[in-house]
Design a protein around this motif. Structure first.
Motif, PDB file in Angstrom:
ATOM      1  N   CYS A 109     -15.217 139.979  93.643  1.00  0.00           N
ATOM      2  CA  CYS A 109     -14.703 139.397  92.177  1.00  0.00           C
ATOM      3  C   CYS A 109     -13.620 139.242  91.941  1.00  0.00           C
ATOM      4  CB  CYS A 109     -15.390 140.649  91.105  1.00  0.00           C
ATOM      5  SG  CYS A 109     -17.294 140.613  91.255  1.00  0.00           S
ATOM      6  N   ASP A 110     -12.627 140.034  92.859  1.00  0.00           N
ATOM      7  CA  ASP A 110     -11.049 139.868  92.694  1.00  0.00           C
ATOM      8  C   ASP A 110     -10.388 139.152  93.463  1.00  0.00           C
ATOM      9  OD1 ASP A 110     -11.214 141.453  90.517  1.00  0.00           O
ATOM     10  OD2 ASP A 110     -11.196 143.314  91.670  1.00  0.00           O
ATOM     11  N   TYR A 111     -11.036 138.680  94.984  1.00  0.00           N
ATOM     12  CA  TYR A 111     -10.514 138.084  95.862  1.00  0.00           C
ATOM     13  C   TYR A 111     -11.455 137.156  96.505  1.00  0.00           C
ATOM     14  CZ  TYR A 111      -7.347 142.239  96.086  1.00  0.00           C
ATOM     15  OH  TYR A 111      -6.654 143.328  95.549  1.00  0.00           O
TER      16      TYR A 111
END
Length: 266
Positions: A109-111
């Protein structure tokens, strides 16, 4: 997010229980099916017959061409990703400690891509280590091919070759657009390198050079993509079996100081 991670194997072996993992028999075209519920890399569009030279990359090619998902990647039957502490791993065992779907989903979700923690060589560069233990010609040819096919990567070849650490093992988990872009770039280069390297006289160990060159090239691709905005997350890698570090250390010293190239795996 739909995430699929192939577990490359050539033999029957315990597999992670999480449904995110797909046990995949690599080199399946030339071998009988394994027992149990294994996918095979000779289905759909594939390069299964190249496995003696390409190693686990035949599995990555299969994943690239045949999986429909939001993110995919590769681990090995004896090596995986983990976010667990050493105490957790000791208490619960290696197979209970591999990266779970929930952990991978949160990270992605972040990377854009999950990569293994750096493997450090300390006293020499990636290029020098390869030159001492194997054959520098492989990396030289790869550099020549990159200069012809995608010259914009040449500055990153030089940078990656000089590093004293690398993201190794051909392991990663990437969102599909990034994983697809990487593998499209990689195989275009490797197919040309394969044409230019004469393997006459190579033993089975030496023939696996394509799989080793790709480990270095992954770092070349990453170097450029980081400049272009790629977001990566390093996650520890986990060995399912004890590694023969003593044998590796002796073999490395013999290669570095006495010119004795590696002729077998450790």
């Amino acid at each position: 997010m739909d995430i699929k991670i192939i577990v490359a194997t050539h033999k029957n072996y315990e597999m992670p229980k999480d449904e995110m993992y797909l046990p995949l028999q690599v080199g399946a075209e030339d071998h009988l099916s394994l027992d149990g519920n294994f996918y095979r890399d000779n289905t759909g569009e594939n390069i299964s017959r190249k496995n003696p030279t390409y190693c686990e990359l035949t599995g990555l090619f299969w994943a690239w061409k045949n999986l429909e998902c939001d993110a995919y990647g590769l681990v090995h039957y004896r090596r995986g990703f983990t976010n667990k502490s050493k105490s957790f791993i000791k208490k619960n065992g290696t197979f209970a400690s591999v990266l779970t779907y929930d952990e991978a989903d949160r990270l992605l979700c972040d990377y854009d891509m999950i990569v293994p923690s750096k493997r450090k060589y300390y006293i020499e560069s990636l290029y020098d280590h390869y030159a001492h233990t194997l054959d520098a010609k492989h990396l030289d040819v790869a550099k020549d091919v990159i200069g012809e096919i995608c010259p914009e990567y040449l500055p990153y070849v030089k940078k990656a070759y000089k590093k004293k650490w690398g993201y190794m093992f051909n392991m990663f988990i990437g969102k599909k657009p990034y994983a697809d872009a990487y593998l499209s770039w990689l195989f275009k280069i490797l197919f040309e390198v394969e044409i230019r390297i004469d393997t006459e006289g190579y033993n089975d160990f030496q023939k696996r050079y394509i799989g080793r060159v790709s480990e270095i090239l992954f770092n070349v691709w990453i170097e450029k993509q980081l400049v272009d905005g790629l977001r990566i997350c390093e996650v520890n890698y986990l060995s399912m079996e004890e590694e023969h570090m003593g044998r590796k250390a002796v073999a490395f010293l013999l290669a570095k100081f006495f010119g004795k190239k590696y002729k077998e795996s450790f």
